[in-house]
Design an enzyme around this catalytic site. Structure first.
Site, PDB file in Angstrom:
ATOM      1  N   CYS A 218       0.854  -1.131  -0.122  1.00 30.59           N
ATOM      2  CA  CYS A 218      -0.119   0.097  -0.038  1.00 30.59           C
ATOM      3  C   CYS A 218       0.907   1.139  -0.030  1.00 30.59           C
ATOM      4  CB  CYS A 218      -1.029  -0.087   1.242  1.00 30.59           C
ATOM      5  SG  CYS A 218      -1.262  -1.633   1.732  1.00 30.59           S
TER       6      CYS A 218
ATOM      7  N   HIS B 223      -9.032   4.385  -1.712  1.00 36.23           N
ATOM      8  CA  HIS B 223      -7.727   3.877  -1.386  1.00 36.23           C
ATOM      9  C   HIS B 223      -7.492   2.970  -2.402  1.00 36.23           C
ATOM     10  CE1 HIS B 223      -4.284   2.405   0.522  1.00 36.23           C
ATOM     11  NE2 HIS B 223      -4.584   1.507   1.105  1.00 36.23           N
TER      12      HIS B 223
END
Ligand code: ZN
Lengths: 425, 137
Positions: free
Chosen positions: A97, A371
């Protein structure tokens, strides 16, 4: 033993001279390259002095898992070709991430090394093409597949364990986590590029409309608090985290034009200088020194603060990696912005809201902006650029003398952390 | 017969586990213990290590109740209506390990206490993927 240099410095000044952000959301008809191109088009369209795309000398693009989500690897060349930049060197950076947090750092180093003057950094993720269970599996692959996943841990499950440990040690509770979510949703409602560019009340109305359409029992909530405390509307994902503690699954991309600082005013009247950047790795949660803290963020931020020559208390605005609400709280603590245990209270008191003393996640954060995993790091840099250059429109922080800001991008549960410090140019 | 000459690998760790042994490594230089059998000591970077057997006793340091399971756990029958507990256990010898925690009331997570005394359990080993499992002591 050779004597190693401990105080890391950039050998050359690096500035952000422009940013581009694709619309975040769920777009069945768009592929990775379409979404990325949209971010690049946004960069070009925002450019003040007619950026010529062929001036870009090199590119670093963060992407977590197009191979799994879309069956497309080798994104560097695919994306360079798609925006007409071949034979310019493009490299895909994968750090979970934190992929584009790391891509940003690669770009900074490429300029600081003297090799290039104009570098495109970006990130992209197309995640909504697979069913939720497959997305859950893909995301779990950022954890240790041999020692965490077999125990049944999902990615939310690992953060839930951090939350439980934090609740046990400090007085953090579900209400605090909810306040993070409400704050970020409020900010997201002011960000037209956000996946949730709407107040929570509008999401509540959507739920009511769905129920009506399906002739199901029509829910009733008096306010957002009641909505978020309703386990039908906000169910457990991994106790003690509920749906609205988790960042959504998102398609999205962002990019930033990095230039050698001496050239920045050729591109913009409002450059933002990168004055500190640090990156670090951390161990899986079970082997972390502390179950309520990410050592990688502590190390990366120390490197960044030292490079910038500033203290955490000088930071005026921060975009942190709130993949889960608890992640925002521990980020605030690990970055030294609040003392351990005080971050929950700071959120509770509104100290981190848009008009608070230290606004955090003015973009809506990962929670409300969305996200798209590999895009989030550069999307944070884009928000910081817009805020420091006074271009954040409805969500512009009004603080006088807004000058110093920070972003923090995390991979996994503290496996990677990248911290960047920015100063208005 | 306990074979202590296996390579320091995850395959060896799980071979031991299937044979009902929770094994890890001890550094012969600094004594550091590790559940995950890496060939280089985390603490002092020595490469002289040996296998050691852990007692399997420990305490629950943190946990979660998973309501949205991954495919592997769905295949084992878990779902939103049949949740399970994953946690981190601090072994009495010091190291921590991620494990599946059975025998706790997943419908009432508030009844599960941090510090709960647990022991390793080999009685319900899944054959598709061996798992470190604990039950309350
Ligand atoms: Zn050692």
């Amino acid at each position: 033993m050779v004597e190693l240099r401990r105080n890391r410095r950039l050998a050359k000044g690096v500035s952000i001279a422009g940013v581009g952000i694709a619309q975040f959301g769920a777009f069945p008809a768009k592929t990775t390259r379409d979404i990325f191109s949209e971010a690049v088009q946004d960069l070009l369209n925002r450019s003040e002095y007619g950026l010529n795309i062929s001036d870009i000398q090199c590119g670093y693009i963060g992407n977590f898992s197009a191979d799994r989500f879309e069956g497309q690897a080798h994104l560097g060349s695919i994306l360079s070709d798609w925006i007409g930049l071949t034979p310019t060197p493009f490299t895909r950076v994968e750090n979970g991430c934190a992929s584009s947090g790391s891509a940003l750092r690669e770009g900074v180093m490429a300029i600081a090394s003297g090799l290039y003057d104009i570098v495109l950094v970006g990130g992209v993720e197309k995640m909504t093409s697979v069913p939720t269970m497959e997305a859950t599996d893909n995301l779990a692959s950022v954890a240790d597949s041999l020692y965490e996943v077999p125990a049944g841990f999902t990615f939310p499950g690992i953060y839930a364990s951090v939350a439980k440990a934090h609740m046990d040690r400090y007085e953090t509770n579900l209400e605090h986590l909810m306040k993070v979510s409400i704050k970020n949703h409020h900010n997201g409602s002011l960000n037209p590029k956000a996946q949730f560019n709407m107040p929570l009340e509008e999401l509540m109305q959507q739920r009511i409309d769905w129920a009506k359409e399906r002739s199901a029992e029509i829910p009733h909530w008096n306010d957002a608090n009641e909505f978020l405390n309703d386990l039908m509307a906000n169910p457990w994902i991994a106790w003690p985290l509920r749906l609205f503690d988790c960042a959504p699954i998102t398609d999205g991309a962002a990019c930033a034009l990095l230039v050698s600082s001496d050239l920045s005013r050729h591109f913009t009247d409002t450059p933002v200088n990168i004055i500190g950047i640090g990156q670090a790795t951390g161990r899986p949660l079970h082997d972390a020194e502390d179950l309520t803290s990410f050592g990688a963020t502590r190390s990366a931020s120390k490197e960044a603060y030292d490079m910038a020559g500033i203290n955490p208390n000088q930071i005026q605005l921060a975009e942190v990696h709130d993949c889960f609400t608890i992640a925002e709280i521990i980020a605030m603590e690990d970055l030294g912005l609040f003392t351990p245990g005080d971050a929950s209270r700071a959120v509770d008191d509104g100290r981190t809201s848009l008009n608070g003393e230290l606004p955090i996640n003015t973009s809506g954060g990962l929670k409300a902006k969305g996200h798209p995993v590999g895009a989030s790091g550069v999307a944070q840099a884009a928000e910081v650029f817009l805020q420091l250059s006074g271009k954040a429109e409805l969500r512009q922080v009004q603080q006088k003398g807004l000058n110093l800001a920070l972003s923090q991008s995390v991979g996994g549960a503290g496996g990677t952390s990248v911290v960047t410090i920015y100063e208005r140019g | 017969m306990l074979d202590l000459n296996k390579s320091f690998s995850s395959a060896s760790f799980y071979e031991y586990l299937i044979n009902e042994m929770l094994m890890g490594t001890r550094c012969n230089n600094c004594g550091d213990l590790s559940i995950r059998p890496r060939p280089i000591c985390f603490k002092c970077h020595s490469q002289v290590l040996e296998w050691v057997q852990f007692s399997g006793f420990g305490s629950l340091s943190t946990f979660t109740i998973i309501a949205i399971p991954p495919t592997i756990m769905v295949n084992r029958g878990f779902s939103r209506d049949n949740t399970y507990c994953s946690g981190i256990v601090t072994l009495e010898e010091g190291p921590r390990v991620s494990g599946f925690i059975s025998g706790v009331d997943c419908n009432n997570p508030d009844t599960i206490e941090i510090g709960l005394s647990v022991k390793v359990d080999f009685s319900n080993m899944w054959e598709d993927l061996p798992t470190v499992m604990f039950v309350p002591r």
